[in-house]
Write a protein that holds these residues in place. Structure first.
Motif, mmCIF file in Angstrom:
data_model
loop_
_atom_site.group_PDB
_atom_site.id
_atom_site.type_symbol
_atom_site.label_atom_id
_atom_site.label_comp_id
_atom_site.label_asym_id
_atom_site.label_seq_id
_atom_site.Cartn_x
_atom_site.Cartn_y
_atom_site.Cartn_z
ATOM 1 N N MET A 1 -1.207 6.876 -16.823
ATOM 2 C CA MET A 1 -2.400 7.696 -16.618
ATOM 3 C C MET A 1 -1.981 9.088 -16.162
ATOM 4 S SD MET A 1 -5.144 5.950 -17.317
ATOM 5 C CE MET A 1 -6.609 6.420 -16.450
ATOM 6 N N SER A 2 -2.820 10.048 -16.488
ATOM 7 C CA SER A 2 -2.624 11.433 -16.073
ATOM 8 C C SER A 2 -3.575 11.724 -14.923
ATOM 9 C CB SER A 2 -2.940 12.374 -17.233
ATOM 10 O OG SER A 2 -2.180 12.031 -18.366
ATOM 11 N N GLU A 3 -3.185 12.656 -14.073
ATOM 12 C CA GLU A 3 -4.035 13.021 -12.938
ATOM 13 C C GLU A 3 -4.320 14.513 -12.975
ATOM 14 O OE1 GLU A 3 -3.613 11.315 -8.816
ATOM 15 O OE2 GLU A 3 -3.053 13.409 -8.428
ATOM 16 N N ILE A 4 -5.596 14.849 -12.886
ATOM 17 C CA ILE A 4 -6.025 16.245 -12.874
ATOM 18 C C ILE A 4 -6.749 16.508 -11.567
ATOM 19 C CG2 ILE A 4 -7.383 18.022 -14.032
ATOM 20 C CD1 ILE A 4 -7.269 16.238 -16.564
ATOM 21 N N THR A 5 -6.378 17.589 -10.896
ATOM 22 C CA THR A 5 -7.092 18.044 -9.711
ATOM 23 C C THR A 5 -7.825 19.319 -10.085
ATOM 24 O OG1 THR A 5 -5.393 17.134 -8.256
ATOM 25 C CG2 THR A 5 -6.895 18.774 -7.300
ATOM 26 N N PHE A 6 -9.125 19.337 -9.854
ATOM 27 C CA PHE A 6 -9.944 20.511 -10.164
ATOM 28 C C PHE A 6 -10.208 21.295 -8.880
ATOM 29 C CE2 PHE A 6 -11.011 17.633 -13.667
ATOM 30 C CZ PHE A 6 -10.857 18.481 -14.754
ATOM 31 N N LEU A 7 -9.830 22.563 -8.907
ATOM 32 C CA LEU A 7 -10.107 23.481 -7.797
ATOM 33 C C LEU A 7 -11.200 24.442 -8.227
ATOM 34 C CD1 LEU A 7 -6.450 24.343 -6.706
ATOM 35 C CD2 LEU A 7 -7.973 22.618 -5.729
ATOM 36 N N PRO A 8 -12.044 24.931 -7.378
ATOM 37 C CA PRO A 8 -12.006 24.847 -5.924
ATOM 38 C C PRO A 8 -12.634 23.576 -5.358
ATOM 39 C CG PRO A 8 -13.824 26.243 -6.546
ATOM 40 C CD PRO A 8 -13.130 25.814 -7.829
ATOM 41 N N HIS A 9 -13.038 22.637 -6.198
ATOM 42 C CA HIS A 9 -13.733 21.427 -5.746
ATOM 43 C C HIS A 9 -12.800 20.415 -5.088
ATOM 44 C CE1 HIS A 9 -15.909 23.228 -9.126
ATOM 45 N NE2 HIS A 9 -16.980 22.921 -8.426
ATOM 46 N N ASN A 10 -11.494 20.559 -5.358
ATOM 47 C CA ASN A 10 -10.486 19.638 -4.831
ATOM 48 C C ASN A 10 -10.800 18.182 -5.221
ATOM 49 O OD1 ASN A 10 -7.992 19.398 -3.629
ATOM 50 N ND2 ASN A 10 -8.871 18.777 -1.667
ATOM 51 N N LYS A 11 -11.279 18.024 -6.451
ATOM 52 C CA LYS A 11 -11.631 16.696 -6.956
ATOM 53 C C LYS A 11 -10.554 16.228 -7.929
ATOM 54 C CE LYS A 11 -15.389 13.905 -8.562
ATOM 55 N NZ LYS A 11 -16.793 13.843 -8.882
ATOM 56 N N LYS A 12 -10.089 14.994 -7.726
ATOM 57 C CA LYS A 12 -9.055 14.420 -8.578
ATOM 58 C C LYS A 12 -9.670 13.377 -9.498
ATOM 59 C CE LYS A 12 -5.379 15.132 -5.312
ATOM 60 N NZ LYS A 12 -4.222 14.604 -4.610
ATOM 61 N N ILE A 13 -9.125 13.323 -10.702
ATOM 62 C CA ILE A 13 -9.567 12.326 -11.669
ATOM 63 C C ILE A 13 -8.347 11.851 -12.452
ATOM 64 C CG2 ILE A 13 -10.170 14.099 -13.358
ATOM 65 C CD1 ILE A 13 -12.378 12.209 -14.381
ATOM 66 N N LYS A 14 -8.346 10.580 -12.789
ATOM 67 C CA LYS A 14 -7.295 10.025 -13.635
ATOM 68 C C LYS A 14 -7.881 9.801 -15.022
ATOM 69 C CE LYS A 14 -4.526 8.170 -10.003
ATOM 70 N NZ LYS A 14 -3.387 7.363 -9.720
ATOM 71 N N VAL A 15 -7.112 10.223 -16.020
ATOM 72 C CA VAL A 15 -7.546 10.093 -17.413
ATOM 73 C C VAL A 15 -6.358 9.641 -18.262
ATOM 74 C CG1 VAL A 15 -9.374 11.830 -17.233
ATOM 75 C CG2 VAL A 15 -7.080 12.527 -17.924
ATOM 76 N N LYS A 16 -6.676 9.164 -19.442
ATOM 77 C CA LYS A 16 -5.629 8.809 -20.392
ATOM 78 C C LYS A 16 -5.025 10.088 -20.964
ATOM 79 C CE LYS A 16 -7.635 4.430 -21.801
ATOM 80 N NZ LYS A 16 -8.221 3.664 -22.913
ATOM 81 N N PRO A 17 -3.743 10.087 -21.261
ATOM 82 C CA PRO A 17 -3.142 11.244 -21.918
ATOM 83 C C PRO A 17 -3.869 11.553 -23.221
ATOM 84 C CG PRO A 17 -1.447 9.745 -21.155
ATOM 85 C CD PRO A 17 -2.767 9.037 -20.970
ATOM 86 N N GLY A 18 -3.964 12.830 -23.542
ATOM 87 C CA GLY A 18 -4.629 13.261 -24.769
ATOM 88 C C GLY A 18 -6.046 13.744 -24.563
ATOM 89 N N VAL A 19 -6.599 13.517 -23.381
ATOM 90 C CA VAL A 19 -7.952 13.978 -23.070
ATOM 91 C C VAL A 19 -7.907 15.486 -22.819
ATOM 92 C CG1 VAL A 19 -9.800 13.820 -21.341
ATOM 93 C CG2 VAL A 19 -8.666 11.760 -22.149
ATOM 94 N N THR A 20 -8.929 16.214 -23.295
ATOM 95 C CA THR A 20 -8.960 17.651 -23.019
ATOM 96 C C THR A 20 -9.399 17.889 -21.580
ATOM 97 O OG1 THR A 20 -11.267 18.038 -23.668
ATOM 98 C CG2 THR A 20 -9.587 18.205 -25.427
ATOM 99 N N LEU A 21 -9.047 19.051 -21.064
ATOM 100 C CA LEU A 21 -9.461 19.408 -19.706
ATOM 101 C C LEU A 21 -10.977 19.490 -19.611
ATOM 102 C CD1 LEU A 21 -6.779 22.103 -18.806
ATOM 103 C CD2 LEU A 21 -6.799 19.660 -18.237
ATOM 104 N N LEU A 22 -11.639 19.924 -20.683
ATOM 105 C CA LEU A 22 -13.097 20.003 -20.688
ATOM 106 C C LEU A 22 -13.710 18.603 -20.606
ATOM 107 C CD1 LEU A 22 -15.577 21.837 -20.813
ATOM 108 C CD2 LEU A 22 -15.465 21.676 -23.310
ATOM 109 N N GLU A 23 -13.194 17.666 -21.387
ATOM 110 C CA GLU A 23 -13.684 16.283 -21.331
ATOM 111 C C GLU A 23 -13.464 15.693 -19.938
ATOM 112 O OE1 GLU A 23 -12.786 14.806 -25.906
ATOM 113 O OE2 GLU A 23 -11.187 14.763 -24.429
ATOM 114 N N ALA A 24 -12.290 15.930 -19.384
ATOM 115 C CA ALA A 24 -11.977 15.402 -18.053
ATOM 116 C C ALA A 24 -12.905 15.998 -16.997
ATOM 117 C CB ALA A 24 -10.523 15.693 -17.703
ATOM 118 N N SER A 25 -13.197 17.284 -17.118
ATOM 119 C CA SER A 25 -14.087 17.919 -16.131
ATOM 120 C C SER A 25 -15.481 17.308 -16.198
ATOM 121 C CB SER A 25 -14.162 19.435 -16.347
ATOM 122 O OG SER A 25 -14.911 19.758 -17.505
#
Length: 113
Positions: A1-25
């Motif tokens: 799994m991949s992990e993305i942290t979104f700032l300034p919200h400081n929110k983390k999400i795990k997604v499958k590789p290949g997902v776009t940043l827009l989809e993950a957000s």
């Protein structure tokens, strides 16, 4: 799994590789402006990333639509950028409309309105 942290919200999400940043957000319920349906036409979904090696290389759309300075500053189009099996932090800039509204409100407060 991949992990993305979104700032300034400081929110983390795990997604499958290949997902776009827009989809993950969207999955994380984090707003990134986009009006073109993810076709790299509106250029509203620009984000800054801290670890470009965690992402697939720049797409042709990004190469033609982002300036050299933006590319050097790790700016990517969230609708085009797919994550690899790594961690990345994505900084979402304040929307231009929000900046205008905030500046107007500060001006009114400074004037005592």
């Amino acid at each position: 799994m991949s992990e993305i942290t979104f700032l300034p919200h400081n929110k983390k999400i795990k997604v499958k590789p290949g997902v776009t940043l827009l989809e993950a957000s969207r999955r994380a319920r984090i707003a990134i402006s986009a009006r073109c349906g993810g076709n790299a036409a509106c250029l509203l979904c620009k984000v800054k990333v801290d670890n470009p090696s965690a992402l697939v290389p720049l797409t042709e759309n990004e190469k033609t639509k982002l300036s050299h300075d933006q590319i050097s500053d790790n700016i990517r189009l969230a609708c085009q950028t797919r994550i690899l099996n790594k961690k990345v932090t994505v900084s979402i800039p304040e929307s231009p409309l929000s900046k205008v509204v905030q500046a107007h409100l500060r001006n009114e407060m400074d004037q005592g309105i």
